[in-house]
Design a protein around this motif. Structure first.
Motif, PDB file in Angstrom:
ATOM      1  N   ILE A 221       4.348  20.344  16.347  1.00  0.00           N
ATOM      2  CA  ILE A 221       3.273  19.826  17.200  1.00  0.00           C
ATOM      3  C   ILE A 221       3.894  19.308  18.487  1.00  0.00           C
ATOM      4  O   ILE A 221       4.858  18.540  18.461  1.00  0.00           O
ATOM      5  CB  ILE A 221       2.521  18.667  16.523  1.00  0.00           C
ATOM      6  CG1 ILE A 221       1.733  19.150  15.313  1.00  0.00           C
ATOM      7  CG2 ILE A 221       1.583  17.978  17.513  1.00  0.00           C
ATOM      8  CD1 ILE A 221       0.544  20.019  15.654  1.00  0.00           C
ATOM      9  N   ILE A 222       3.337  19.742  19.618  1.00  0.00           N
ATOM     10  CA  ILE A 222       3.712  19.160  20.897  1.00  0.00           C
ATOM     11  C   ILE A 222       2.432  18.622  21.540  1.00  0.00           C
ATOM     12  O   ILE A 222       1.395  19.293  21.533  1.00  0.00           O
ATOM     13  CB  ILE A 222       4.430  20.180  21.808  1.00  0.00           C
ATOM     14  CG1 ILE A 222       4.958  19.474  23.052  1.00  0.00           C
ATOM     15  CG2 ILE A 222       3.556  21.361  22.151  1.00  0.00           C
ATOM     16  CD1 ILE A 222       5.993  20.280  23.801  1.00  0.00           C
ATOM     17  N   HIS A 223       2.509  17.413  22.032  1.00  0.00           N
ATOM     18  CA  HIS A 223       1.289  16.741  22.482  1.00  0.00           C
ATOM     19  C   HIS A 223       1.564  15.930  23.749  1.00  0.00           C
ATOM     20  O   HIS A 223       2.694  15.561  24.044  1.00  0.00           O
ATOM     21  CB  HIS A 223       0.782  15.788  21.400  1.00  0.00           C
ATOM     22  CG  HIS A 223       1.749  14.675  21.127  1.00  0.00           C
ATOM     23  ND1 HIS A 223       1.758  13.492  21.840  1.00  0.00           N
ATOM     24  CD2 HIS A 223       2.776  14.561  20.238  1.00  0.00           C
ATOM     25  CE1 HIS A 223       2.723  12.708  21.403  1.00  0.00           C
ATOM     26  NE2 HIS A 223       3.364  13.331  20.434  1.00  0.00           N
ATOM     27  N   LYS A 224       0.501  15.692  24.476  1.00  0.00           N
ATOM     28  CA  LYS A 224       0.520  14.720  25.571  1.00  0.00           C
ATOM     29  C   LYS A 224      -0.467  13.635  25.164  1.00  0.00           C
ATOM     30  O   LYS A 224      -1.598  13.566  25.652  1.00  0.00           O
ATOM     31  CB  LYS A 224       0.127  15.391  26.889  1.00  0.00           C
ATOM     32  CG  LYS A 224       0.161  14.464  28.091  1.00  0.00           C
ATOM     33  CD  LYS A 224       1.559  14.157  28.580  1.00  0.00           C
ATOM     34  CE  LYS A 224       1.505  13.428  29.916  1.00  0.00           C
ATOM     35  NZ  LYS A 224       2.832  13.113  30.457  1.00  0.00           N
ATOM     36  N   ALA A 225      -0.041  12.807  24.211  1.00  0.00           N
ATOM     37  CA  ALA A 225      -0.945  11.813  23.635  1.00  0.00           C
ATOM     38  C   ALA A 225      -1.502  10.869  24.686  1.00  0.00           C
ATOM     39  O   ALA A 225      -2.608  10.338  24.533  1.00  0.00           O
ATOM     40  CB  ALA A 225      -0.223  11.020  22.544  1.00  0.00           C
ATOM     41  N   THR A 226      -0.753  10.639  25.758  1.00  0.00           N
ATOM     42  CA  THR A 226      -1.224   9.719  26.792  1.00  0.00           C
ATOM     43  C   THR A 226      -2.499  10.218  27.469  1.00  0.00           C
ATOM     44  O   THR A 226      -3.220   9.431  28.084  1.00  0.00           O
ATOM     45  CB  THR A 226      -0.130   9.485  27.849  1.00  0.00           C
ATOM     46  OG1 THR A 226       0.345  10.746  28.336  1.00  0.00           O
ATOM     47  CG2 THR A 226       1.039   8.717  27.242  1.00  0.00           C
ATOM     48  N   ASP A 227      -2.785  11.531  27.359  1.00  0.00           N
ATOM     49  CA  ASP A 227      -4.038  12.055  27.892  1.00  0.00           C
ATOM     50  C   ASP A 227      -5.244  11.575  27.086  1.00  0.00           C
ATOM     51  O   ASP A 227      -6.374  11.668  27.553  1.00  0.00           O
ATOM     52  CB  ASP A 227      -4.030  13.589  27.874  1.00  0.00           C
ATOM     53  CG  ASP A 227      -3.131  14.181  28.948  1.00  0.00           C
ATOM     54  OD1 ASP A 227      -2.730  13.440  29.853  1.00  0.00           O
ATOM     55  OD2 ASP A 227      -2.827  15.394  28.866  1.00  0.00           O
ATOM     56  N   GLU A 228      -5.003  11.117  25.859  1.00  0.00           N
ATOM     57  CA  GLU A 228      -6.091  10.733  24.958  1.00  0.00           C
ATOM     58  C   GLU A 228      -6.140   9.230  24.720  1.00  0.00           C
ATOM     59  O   GLU A 228      -6.722   8.771  23.738  1.00  0.00           O
ATOM     60  CB  GLU A 228      -5.921  11.466  23.620  1.00  0.00           C
ATOM     61  CG  GLU A 228      -6.048  12.980  23.712  1.00  0.00           C
ATOM     62  CD  GLU A 228      -7.468  13.439  24.002  1.00  0.00           C
ATOM     63  OE1 GLU A 228      -8.407  12.740  23.572  1.00  0.00           O
ATOM     64  OE2 GLU A 228      -7.635  14.476  24.662  1.00  0.00           O
ATOM     65  N   ILE A 229      -5.522   8.452  25.605  1.00  0.00           N
ATOM     66  CA  ILE A 229      -5.566   6.993  25.456  1.00  0.00           C
ATOM     67  C   ILE A 229      -6.912   6.454  25.936  1.00  0.00           C
ATOM     68  O   ILE A 229      -7.384   6.801  27.022  1.00  0.00           O
ATOM     69  CB  ILE A 229      -4.419   6.331  26.252  1.00  0.00           C
ATOM     70  CG1 ILE A 229      -3.067   6.653  25.590  1.00  0.00           C
ATOM     71  CG2 ILE A 229      -4.604   4.818  26.335  1.00  0.00           C
ATOM     72  CD1 ILE A 229      -1.868   6.110  26.352  1.00  0.00           C
ATOM     73  N   ILE A 230      -7.511   5.619  25.107  1.00  0.00           N
ATOM     74  CA  ILE A 230      -8.768   4.958  25.470  1.00  0.00           C
ATOM     75  C   ILE A 230      -8.489   3.600  26.091  1.00  0.00           C
ATOM     76  O   ILE A 230      -9.081   3.216  27.102  1.00  0.00           O
ATOM     77  CB  ILE A 230      -9.676   4.794  24.236  1.00  0.00           C
ATOM     78  CG1 ILE A 230      -9.977   6.164  23.612  1.00  0.00           C
ATOM     79  CG2 ILE A 230     -10.955   4.068  24.612  1.00  0.00           C
ATOM     80  CD1 ILE A 230     -10.704   7.118  24.522  1.00  0.00           C
ATOM     81  N   SER A 231      -7.559   2.858  25.473  1.00  0.00           N
ATOM     82  CA  SER A 231      -7.190   1.548  25.999  1.00  0.00           C
ATOM     83  C   SER A 231      -5.825   1.162  25.454  1.00  0.00           C
ATOM     84  O   SER A 231      -5.336   1.748  24.485  1.00  0.00           O
ATOM     85  CB  SER A 231      -8.228   0.477  25.619  1.00  0.00           C
ATOM     86  OG  SER A 231      -8.267   0.307  24.210  1.00  0.00           O
ATOM     87  N   VAL A 232      -5.205   0.164  26.104  1.00  0.00           N
ATOM     88  CA  VAL A 232      -3.897  -0.322  25.673  1.00  0.00           C
ATOM     89  C   VAL A 232      -3.945  -1.838  25.599  1.00  0.00           C
ATOM     90  O   VAL A 232      -4.273  -2.509  26.585  1.00  0.00           O
ATOM     91  CB  VAL A 232      -2.776   0.104  26.652  1.00  0.00           C
ATOM     92  CG1 VAL A 232      -1.431  -0.446  26.185  1.00  0.00           C
ATOM     93  CG2 VAL A 232      -2.727   1.627  26.783  1.00  0.00           C
ATOM     94  N   GLU A 233      -3.654  -2.374  24.427  1.00  0.00           N
ATOM     95  CA  GLU A 233      -3.537  -3.827  24.247  1.00  0.00           C
ATOM     96  C   GLU A 233      -2.051  -4.152  24.239  1.00  0.00           C
ATOM     97  O   GLU A 233      -1.331  -3.839  23.287  1.00  0.00           O
ATOM     98  CB  GLU A 233      -4.201  -4.252  22.935  1.00  0.00           C
ATOM     99  CG  GLU A 233      -5.701  -3.991  22.902  1.00  0.00           C
ATOM    100  CD  GLU A 233      -6.307  -4.325  21.550  1.00  0.00           C
ATOM    101  OE1 GLU A 233      -5.607  -4.955  20.724  1.00  0.00           O
ATOM    102  OE2 GLU A 233      -7.469  -3.951  21.321  1.00  0.00           O
ATOM    103  N   LEU A 234      -1.580  -4.763  25.317  1.00  0.00           N
ATOM    104  CA  LEU A 234      -0.157  -5.007  25.474  1.00  0.00           C
ATOM    105  C   LEU A 234       0.318  -6.110  24.535  1.00  0.00           C
ATOM    106  O   LEU A 234      -0.338  -7.129  24.357  1.00  0.00           O
ATOM    107  CB  LEU A 234       0.153  -5.394  26.919  1.00  0.00           C
ATOM    108  CG  LEU A 234      -0.096  -4.296  27.967  1.00  0.00           C
ATOM    109  CD1 LEU A 234      -0.006  -4.869  29.369  1.00  0.00           C
ATOM    110  CD2 LEU A 234       0.906  -3.161  27.795  1.00  0.00           C
ATOM    111  N   SER A 235       1.492  -5.882  23.949  1.00  0.00           N
ATOM    112  CA  SER A 235       2.098  -6.882  23.088  1.00  0.00           C
ATOM    113  C   SER A 235       2.790  -7.940  23.934  1.00  0.00           C
ATOM    114  O   SER A 235       3.303  -7.658  25.022  1.00  0.00           O
ATOM    115  CB  SER A 235       3.111  -6.215  22.149  1.00  0.00           C
ATOM    116  OG  SER A 235       3.890  -7.177  21.487  1.00  0.00           O
ATOM    117  N   SER A 236       2.818  -9.148  23.452  1.00  0.00           N
ATOM    118  CA  SER A 236       3.507 -10.221  24.166  1.00  0.00           C
ATOM    119  C   SER A 236       5.007 -10.200  23.904  1.00  0.00           C
ATOM    120  O   SER A 236       5.763 -10.944  24.527  1.00  0.00           O
ATOM    121  CB  SER A 236       2.940 -11.581  23.739  1.00  0.00           C
ATOM    122  OG  SER A 236       3.097 -11.763  22.330  1.00  0.00           O
ATOM    123  N   SER A 237       5.432  -9.334  22.993  1.00  0.00           N
ATOM    124  CA  SER A 237       6.852  -9.255  22.626  1.00  0.00           C
ATOM    125  C   SER A 237       7.417  -7.886  22.978  1.00  0.00           C
ATOM    126  O   SER A 237       6.755  -6.863  22.796  1.00  0.00           O
ATOM    127  CB  SER A 237       7.036  -9.509  21.129  1.00  0.00           C
ATOM    128  OG  SER A 237       8.356  -9.204  20.717  1.00  0.00           O
TER     129      SER A 237
END
Length: 514
Positions: A221-237
Motif C-alpha cells: 500500500i502506498i498512500h498520501k494519508a495527509t490528503d485525508e486529514i479532517i483535523s489535527v489535535e496537537l499533543s502537548s508533548s
C-alpha cells in the motif's frame, strides 16, 4: 514469449453511457464511468470504446468526445460481422497474446456472446444482482464471461489477471491519494495497470468499494494519508503522537490494514506524525548537529520557538533568548492536511506579532538570507535527487519592498505564491546561478538525507534546504511526505520510485522471515 495478462480493454457504450435524461434529453455517463476513464487513460493498457450500428447521434458524439479527451480508440461493433471488429482491434493493438477485456451491460448481451471465443466478456450487471456460479470481479478457467456490479471494479479485475500472469514475480501496489495528486503521478506513468519492468502492478483503491475486498488483491500500500486529514489535535508533548483525525475511508483502510499484517505499507501512518507537526520536525532536525565536522559547512535546523498566543507579554524576551531578531517567518504548527496549514507571514517588527493573522499554535522561525535560492531534495528509497528553485529574496530586499506598506507583516499562502523580487531589485543578493554553483555541499546534504530517512523511517519524502549567505550553513527549512518530485525528469524519478517500493517490500519480507 508474450505477456499473458490484459493487453487491451474495450468499453462498450452500453456500459459507460446511460439513457438520456428524460427532462432535458442530455446523454449522461453511467455511474463510475468517469472514474474508470481516468484510471485507464495512463494505465499503459490500450483502451477503446465500442458501439453498435444505429446508436443515437447524441451518444455517438459523447463517445467521440470521450475518445479525444482520454486518448481512447473507437471501434464500431457490428453484431452480424464480429470478425471484422476483431480484426480492426488486432490491427490497431497487435496480436501478441494476452486478453482483451470487453465490458458491456447485461441489458443486451447477445452480440457479446459471439465474442467469447476470442475476448473475455465482462458483463456489468444493471441491478447488481448476484448470478449463480459467479463472484464479483472473478471468473473461472473454463468461463469466458465475468460479471461485475460497478465499473469501479474493473481496475481490480485487470490487476487480478495481470498478477496471475506474472506469477510470483508480480506485486500489486494499491494506492490512494486525492484525485488531483493521483493524476499528476499517473500522467507521468507512475501508476500503470500493466506490469512495470520490475514487476509492479498499480491498483487504485477507492472508498466506493469495500476496502477489505480490495486489500485481498494487494501486496503493498502506498498512500498520501495527509490528503485525508479532517483535523489535527496537537499533543502537548514531543514524545506523544498527535491525534490525527482522518476521513471515514482512510480510517477504514487503517482498520483493515491492522488485519493484514503481511501487507507492506509505504509508509506506516504513525511514521508521518512528525511531518504533520512543524515543531516536532524542528526538534528532530536539531539532531543534525551530530553530523557536522570541522573544516566544512554545517547542516542544521533553523532557530525557532513555538508560540501558543501572539499576545503574551514575554514574547519579546523569548525571541531575544532564541536569537530571533526580525525579520522572522511565522508558520502554523500544523504543516499539512488542514485548510490553513500553509498560511504564513514574514514579520519585520516585534510589535507586529500582536494580532497576527496566522493560526496558532505557530512556529516563529529565523529568516535565513539565502540569495533567493531554494534547493529541493527528494528521497526515493536509496536514490536522492535535487532541483533548484527561485525563492524569497534576502531580508534587506524584503524590507525595501515592504517599506511602501510601512513594514506591515507580509501574509501569504506558501502553496499559492511566495514573496519574490525582480532581478533588478536583488542587488544585495548573489545571483541565482552562482548560488547554485558554489554553495551547495551535496555530500553533506546526502548524509543528512540518509540520517533523516533513518530518523523518520520514511521511504519517500522531500525536504527543502537553503544555504545561508556568509556562513554557508545548510539549513533544512521544511520536510514533507510523498512529494510529487515533479521537478525531477520522469525517466529518472519514476524508475527510482518503483525501485524504492520494490526494495521496501523485499526488506520487509526479509525482516519477517528472520
Amino acid at each position: 514469449m508474450g505477456f499473458d495478462g490484459v493487453r487491451g480493454v474495450l468499453l462498450d457504450s452500453s456500459a459507460v453511457v446511460s439513457a438520456a435524461d428524460t427532462q432535458n434529453d442530455d446523454v449522461l455517463l453511467a455511474p463510475g464511468a468517469d472514474y474508470l476513464f481516468r484510471k485507464l487513460r495512463y494505465s499503459n493498457i490500450p483502451t477503446g470504446i465500442t458501439y453498435a450500428l444505429g446508436l443515437s447521434t447524441p451518444k455517438v458524439k459523447l463517445l467521440e468526445t470521450i475518445s479525444k479527451q482520454f486518448s481512447f480508440d473507437i471501434f464500431i461493433l457490428n453484431s452480424s460481422s464480429i470478425e471484422v471488429t476483431e480484426k480492426e482491434v488486432a490491427r490497431a493493438w497487435g496480436d501478441y497474446g494476452g486478453r482483451i477485456l470487453h465490458v458491456a451491460s447485461d441489458i443486451n448481451t447477445e452480440p457479446f456472446v459471439k465474442l467469447s471465443n476470442s475476448w473475455l466478456c465482462i458483463i456489468l450487471r444493471s441491478h447488481g444482482e448476484e448470478l449463480a456460479g459467479h463472484t464479483d470481479g472473478g471468473t473461472s478457467e473454463e468461463s469466458s464471461v465475468l460479471y461485475i456490479d460497478k465499473l469501479e471494479q474493473l481496475p481490480m479485475t485487470i490487476c487480478s489477471f495481470n498478477r496471475k500472469a506474472m506469477g510470483k514475480d508480480g506485486l500489486v501496489v494499491g494506492y490512494v491519494m486525492k484525485p488531483s495528486r493521483e493524476d499528476d503521478f499517473a500522467k507521468r506513468g507512475a501508476f500503470p495497470l500493466s506490469p512495470t519492468g520490475n514487476g509492479l502492478i498499480f491498483m487504485p483503491l477507492t472508498f466506493e468499494l469495500p476496502i477489505s475486498k480490495q486489500l485481498q488483491q494487494v501486496d503493498v500500500i502506498i498512500h498520501k494519508a495527509t490528503d485525508e486529514i479532517i483535523s489535527v489535535e496537537l499533543s502537548s508533548s514531543l514524545e506523544i503522537s498527535n491525534n490525527i483525525i482522518y476521513s471515514k475511508g482512510m480510517l477504514e483502510l487503517q482498520r483493515c490494514l491492522e488485519e493484514r499484517s503481511d501487507c507492506c505499507v509505504i509508509d506506516p501512518f504513525g511514521n508521518i506524525d512528525p511531518v504533520v507537526d512543524r515543531f516536532k520536525i524542528q526538534n528532530l532536525l536539531l539532531g543534525l548537529e551530530k553530523l557536522n565536522t570541522e573544516g566544512r559547512y554545517k547542516v542544521r535546523a533553523p532557530r525557532c520557538i513555538k508560540v501558543e498566543n501572539f499576545d503574551v507579554p514575554d514574547l519579546r524576551q523569548r525571541l531575544l533568548e532564541a536569537a530571533l531578531s526580525p525579520p522572522s517567518i511565522v508558520k502554523a504548527q500544523v504543516a499539512c492536511g488542514v485548510s490553513d496549514a500553509h498560511s504564513m507571514a514574514i514579520v519585520y517588527k516585534v510589535d507586529d506579532y500582536k494580532g497576527l493573522n496566522v493560526p496558532v499554535p505557530a512556529i516563529v522561525q529565523e529568516y535565513v538570507n539565502h540569495s533567493s535560492t531554494l534547493f529541493k531534495f527528494y528521497v526515493l528509497g536509496e536514490k536522492i535527487f535535487h532541483t533548484v528553485k527561485k525563492s524569497t529574496p534576502n531580508a534587506d530586499i524584503l524590507i525595501k519592498l515592504s517599506e511602501q506598506t510601512g513594514l506591515e507583516p507580509l501574509l501569504f499562502d506558501s502553496l499559492k505564491s511566495l514573496p519574490t523580487a525582480q532581478n533588478e531589485q536583488q542587488s544585495g543578493d548573489a545571483s541565482y546561478q552562482e548560488a547554485e554553483k558554489h554553495q551547495m555541499d551535496l555530500d553533506l546534504v546526502t548524509v543528512a538525507a540518509k540520517w533523516l530517512s533513518e530518523m523518520l523511517n520514511l521511504t519517500i519524502f522531500g525536504f527543502d534546504v537553503v544555504v545561508q549567505d556568509g556562513t554557508g550553513d545548510h539549513v533544512i527549512v521544511d520536510v514533507n511526505y510523498l512529494p510529487s518530485f515533479k521537478e525531477v525528469p520522469d525517466d529518472k524519478a519514476i524508475p527510482a520510485f518503483w525501485e524504492a517500493i520494490k526494495k521496501k517490500y523485499k526488506l520487509r519480507q526479509n525482516a519477517n522471515q528472520e
